[in-house]
Design a protein around this motif. Structure first.
Motif, PDB file in Angstrom:
ATOM      1  N   GLY A  27       0.832  -1.207   0.000  1.00  0.00           N
ATOM      2  CA  GLY A  27       0.000   0.000   0.000  1.00  0.00           C
ATOM      3  C   GLY A  27       0.858   1.246   0.000  1.00  0.00           C
ATOM      4  O   GLY A  27       1.917   1.302  -0.615  1.00  0.00           O
ATOM      5  N   MET A  28       0.413   2.251   0.750  1.00  0.00           N
ATOM      6  CA  MET A  28       1.118   3.530   0.766  1.00  0.00           C
ATOM      7  C   MET A  28       2.519   3.414   1.342  1.00  0.00           C
ATOM      8  O   MET A  28       3.390   4.223   1.053  1.00  0.00           O
ATOM      9  N   THR A  29       2.761   2.390   2.182  1.00  0.00           N
ATOM     10  CA  THR A  29       4.103   2.213   2.730  1.00  0.00           C
ATOM     11  C   THR A  29       5.132   2.074   1.621  1.00  0.00           C
ATOM     12  O   THR A  29       6.278   2.463   1.765  1.00  0.00           O
ATOM     13  N   LYS A  30       4.708   1.508   0.477  1.00  0.00           N
ATOM     14  CA  LYS A  30       5.637   1.336  -0.639  1.00  0.00           C
ATOM     15  C   LYS A  30       6.156   2.680  -1.125  1.00  0.00           C
ATOM     16  O   LYS A  30       7.284   2.801  -1.578  1.00  0.00           O
ATOM     17  N   VAL A  31       5.328   3.712  -1.029  1.00  0.00           N
ATOM     18  CA  VAL A  31       5.724   5.036  -1.469  1.00  0.00           C
ATOM     19  C   VAL A  31       6.322   5.843  -0.324  1.00  0.00           C
ATOM     20  O   VAL A  31       7.368   6.467  -0.452  1.00  0.00           O
ATOM     21  N   ILE A  32       5.626   5.817   0.824  1.00  0.00           N
ATOM     22  CA  ILE A  32       6.036   6.649   1.951  1.00  0.00           C
ATOM     23  C   ILE A  32       7.211   6.032   2.701  1.00  0.00           C
ATOM     24  O   ILE A  32       8.144   6.712   3.099  1.00  0.00           O
ATOM     25  N   GLY A  33       7.168   4.721   2.891  1.00  0.00           N
ATOM     26  CA  GLY A  33       8.234   4.036   3.608  1.00  0.00           C
ATOM     27  C   GLY A  33       7.948   3.962   5.095  1.00  0.00           C
ATOM     28  O   GLY A  33       7.221   4.773   5.654  1.00  0.00           O
ATOM     29  N   SER A  34       8.492   2.958   5.761  1.00  0.00           N
ATOM     30  CA  SER A  34       8.355   2.812   7.193  1.00  0.00           C
ATOM     31  C   SER A  34       9.212   3.865   7.891  1.00  0.00           C
ATOM     32  O   SER A  34       9.966   4.599   7.260  1.00  0.00           O
ATOM     33  N   THR A  35       9.095   3.915   9.227  1.00  0.00           N
ATOM     34  CA  THR A  35       9.913   4.859   9.993  1.00  0.00           C
ATOM     35  C   THR A  35      11.390   4.612   9.749  1.00  0.00           C
ATOM     36  O   THR A  35      12.177   5.553   9.594  1.00  0.00           O
ATOM     37  N   THR A  36      11.780   3.352   9.685  1.00  0.00           N
ATOM     38  CA  THR A  36      13.189   3.024   9.443  1.00  0.00           C
ATOM     39  C   THR A  36      13.617   3.464   8.053  1.00  0.00           C
ATOM     40  O   THR A  36      14.708   4.017   7.868  1.00  0.00           O
ATOM     41  N   GLU A  37      12.770   3.245   7.061  1.00  0.00           N
ATOM     42  CA  GLU A  37      13.093   3.672   5.703  1.00  0.00           C
ATOM     43  C   GLU A  37      13.217   5.190   5.630  1.00  0.00           C
ATOM     44  O   GLU A  37      14.111   5.722   4.963  1.00  0.00           O
ATOM     45  N   GLN A  38      12.316   5.896   6.318  1.00  0.00           N
ATOM     46  CA  GLN A  38      12.373   7.353   6.310  1.00  0.00           C
ATOM     47  C   GLN A  38      13.605   7.879   7.041  1.00  0.00           C
ATOM     48  O   GLN A  38      14.060   8.989   6.779  1.00  0.00           O
ATOM     49  N   SER A  39      14.151   7.074   7.948  1.00  0.00           N
ATOM     50  CA  SER A  39      15.338   7.489   8.699  1.00  0.00           C
ATOM     51  C   SER A  39      16.628   7.174   7.957  1.00  0.00           C
ATOM     52  O   SER A  39      17.691   7.699   8.313  1.00  0.00           O
ATOM     53  N   LEU A  40      16.562   6.328   6.929  1.00  0.00           N
ATOM     54  CA  LEU A  40      17.769   5.831   6.276  1.00  0.00           C
ATOM     55  C   LEU A  40      18.675   6.961   5.798  1.00  0.00           C
ATOM     56  O   LEU A  40      19.880   6.952   6.051  1.00  0.00           O
ATOM     57  N   TYR A  41      18.121   7.930   5.083  1.00  0.00           N
ATOM     58  CA  TYR A  41      18.934   9.005   4.534  1.00  0.00           C
ATOM     59  C   TYR A  41      19.140  10.159   5.515  1.00  0.00           C
ATOM     60  O   TYR A  41      19.960  11.037   5.279  1.00  0.00           O
ATOM     61  N   LYS A  42      18.387  10.143   6.621  1.00  0.00           N
ATOM     62  CA  LYS A  42      18.507  11.216   7.609  1.00  0.00           C
ATOM     63  C   LYS A  42      19.616  10.937   8.616  1.00  0.00           C
ATOM     64  O   LYS A  42      20.255  11.861   9.105  1.00  0.00           O
ATOM     65  N   VAL A  43      19.827   9.663   8.945  1.00  0.00           N
ATOM     66  CA  VAL A  43      20.882   9.304   9.897  1.00  0.00           C
ATOM     67  C   VAL A  43      22.230   9.427   9.202  1.00  0.00           C
ATOM     68  O   VAL A  43      22.452   8.815   8.152  1.00  0.00           O
ATOM     69  N   HIS A  44      23.117  10.205   9.781  1.00  0.00           N
ATOM     70  CA  HIS A  44      24.392  10.498   9.121  1.00  0.00           C
ATOM     71  C   HIS A  44      25.378   9.339   9.191  1.00  0.00           C
ATOM     72  O   HIS A  44      26.297   9.269   8.393  1.00  0.00           O
ATOM     73  N   SER A  45      25.228   8.461  10.150  1.00  0.00           N
ATOM     74  CA  SER A  45      26.205   7.392  10.349  1.00  0.00           C
ATOM     75  C   SER A  45      25.732   6.084   9.717  1.00  0.00           C
ATOM     76  O   SER A  45      26.011   5.829   8.546  1.00  0.00           O
ATOM     77  N   SER A  46      25.006   5.252  10.460  1.00  0.00           N
ATOM     78  CA  SER A  46      24.566   3.973   9.907  1.00  0.00           C
ATOM     79  C   SER A  46      23.376   3.437  10.673  1.00  0.00           C
ATOM     80  O   SER A  46      23.099   3.839  11.798  1.00  0.00           O
ATOM     81  N   LEU A  47      22.684   2.511  10.031  1.00  0.00           N
ATOM     82  CA  LEU A  47      21.526   1.837  10.623  1.00  0.00           C
ATOM     83  C   LEU A  47      21.793   0.346  10.735  1.00  0.00           C
ATOM     84  O   LEU A  47      22.479  -0.239   9.903  1.00  0.00           O
ATOM     85  N   LEU A  48      21.223  -0.252  11.778  1.00  0.00           N
ATOM     86  CA  LEU A  48      21.126  -1.709  11.859  1.00  0.00           C
ATOM     87  C   LEU A  48      19.652  -2.013  11.940  1.00  0.00           C
ATOM     88  O   LEU A  48      18.984  -1.732  12.937  1.00  0.00           O
ATOM     89  N   ALA A  49      19.087  -2.542  10.848  1.00  0.00           N
ATOM     90  CA  ALA A  49      17.659  -2.786  10.762  1.00  0.00           C
ATOM     91  C   ALA A  49      17.353  -4.233  11.134  1.00  0.00           C
ATOM     92  O   ALA A  49      17.939  -5.160  10.575  1.00  0.00           O
ATOM     93  N   ILE A  50      16.407  -4.401  12.079  1.00  0.00           N
ATOM     94  CA  ILE A  50      16.025  -5.721  12.552  1.00  0.00           C
ATOM     95  C   ILE A  50      14.630  -6.015  12.039  1.00  0.00           C
ATOM     96  O   ILE A  50      13.681  -5.315  12.375  1.00  0.00           O
ATOM     97  N   HIS A  51      14.501  -7.041  11.219  1.00  0.00           N
ATOM     98  CA  HIS A  51      13.211  -7.334  10.593  1.00  0.00           C
ATOM     99  C   HIS A  51      12.235  -7.935  11.587  1.00  0.00           C
ATOM    100  O   HIS A  51      12.603  -8.765  12.418  1.00  0.00           O
ATOM    101  N   ALA A  52      10.996  -7.480  11.508  1.00  0.00           N
ATOM    102  CA  ALA A  52       9.955  -7.978  12.413  1.00  0.00           C
ATOM    103  C   ALA A  52       9.662  -9.440  12.138  1.00  0.00           C
ATOM    104  O   ALA A  52       9.771  -9.902  11.010  1.00  0.00           O
TER     105      ALA A  52
END
Length: 329
Positions: free
Chosen positions: A304-329
């Motif tokens: 649905g819209m998540t494909k366009v808007i993205g989850s909170t983690t996806e929205q944070s990907l380019y905002k976090v200057h260092s790195s992410l460790l994403a843990i899948h639900a």
């Protein structure tokens, strides 16, 4: 090794919070013993990168085996060449990539790290990477962040976003690495929703964050972004006005939940951070302002819209200057 066996006469009186601490410790210890295989997606231009530096450092610190992968890709400017010429270019490209990978494996071996390498075709990289990770029982996939436009993310779904949505193992996306090993780790949790699935992903987030911090000898901090809203008052029979007293009451409850959750993992009280605001903004802003090297977040994908808007983690990907460790639900 933590021994949870208590004498018969004491078992029934073991405090509930003590049980929670023991269970959490056992889960973390199991992860500690399992962190032995890492998979790195090398930079497509075959040059040193933040992800390569981070993968090398993690492998050395944990004693893990490092599997290096290069995605084979024919440059678009050569796509118009005839079949024979394209075949020659692909062979030369494959030889170049193989030689580069062999050099990396040799260099890692000289540093005491066991490494393997291979090239994958990029026609269906997500499927191939997941297959490879499962085949080698990989416990973390590491990759450089590649910035894409909003249009590209919506229409083409770049590999970073495919991995965020579908990768079943912890995914470490590195934008920059001022230090090869992270010194400050921030775990972002959601303790607002009274939902079993959310509670489970919170546990997984903190367990993986704690393992990473312990193996890297890094500080571990815990962040809860919150907004007063319906989820705070699920018990209410009617809408409630958000007065200052009501907001203060809800903030107090959020702080209590954060402290209780953190106590199960022995997180220091001064390493707990409760920040009011939407998580999609708070997490990245707090991480950047306070110099965290890795932000650990949960990720879940819904059509649905998540494909366009993205989850909170996806929205944070380019905002976090260092790195992410994403843990899948």
């Amino acid at each position: 090794m933590i021994n949870i066996k208590a004498p018969e006469r004491h078992r029934a009186t073991l405090p509930l919070n003590r049980c929670a601490v023991i269970v959490a410790a056992i889960a973390v210890e199991a992860l500690m013993n399992a962190l032995s295989r890492l998979l790195l997606i090398c930079h497509p231009d075959l040059h040193p990168s933040p992800a390569l530096a981070r993968a090398q450092a993690l492998a050395k610190a944990t004693g893990a085996t490092l599997h290096l992968v290069v995605l084979s890709q024919l440059p678009s400017r050569l796509a118009t060449l005839d079949h024979v010429l394209r075949g020659n270019v692909r062979r030369q490209d494959a030889e170049h990539r193989k030689a580069w990978l062999n050099d990396q494996v040799k260099a890692l071996g000289e540093l005491g790290t066991t490494a393997y390498a291979e090239t994958l075709d990029d026609e269906d990289p997500l499927k191939d990477l997941i297959r490879l990770a499962q085949l080698h029982r990989v416990e973390m996939l590491i990759k450089d962040v590649r910035h894409e436009t909003l249009v590209s993310r919506a229409l083409l779904t770049p590999l970073d976003w495919q991995l965020l949505r579908r990768c079943p193992i912890p995914l470490h996306l590195v934008a920059q690495a001022d230090t090869t090993l992270p010194a400050r780790v921030l775990a972002a949790v959601d303790l607002v929703e009274h939902d079993h699935a959310v509670a489970k992903i919170n546990e997984r987030i903190l367990q993986h964050a704690q393992v990473l911090a312990q193996r890297c000898k890094a500080q571990l901090h815990l962040l809860q972004a919150y907004e007063p809203g319906p989820s705070f008052l699920a018990y209410a029979a009617a809408p409630v006005a958000w007065t200052e007293d009501r907001v203060e009451e809800m903030t107090g409850r959020a702080r209590e939940r954060l402290a209780k959750f953190a106590s199960h993992y022995g997180i220091k009280p001064d390493h707990l951070h409760l920040v009011r605001g939407p998580a999609r903004n708070v997490v990245s802003e707090y991480a950047n302002q306070h110099g965290f090297d890795v932000v650990v977040m949960g990720t879940a994908y819904h059509e649905g819209m998540t494909k366009v808007i993205g989850s909170t983690t996806e929205q944070s990907l380019y905002k976090v200057h260092s790195s992410l460790l994403a843990i899948h639900a």
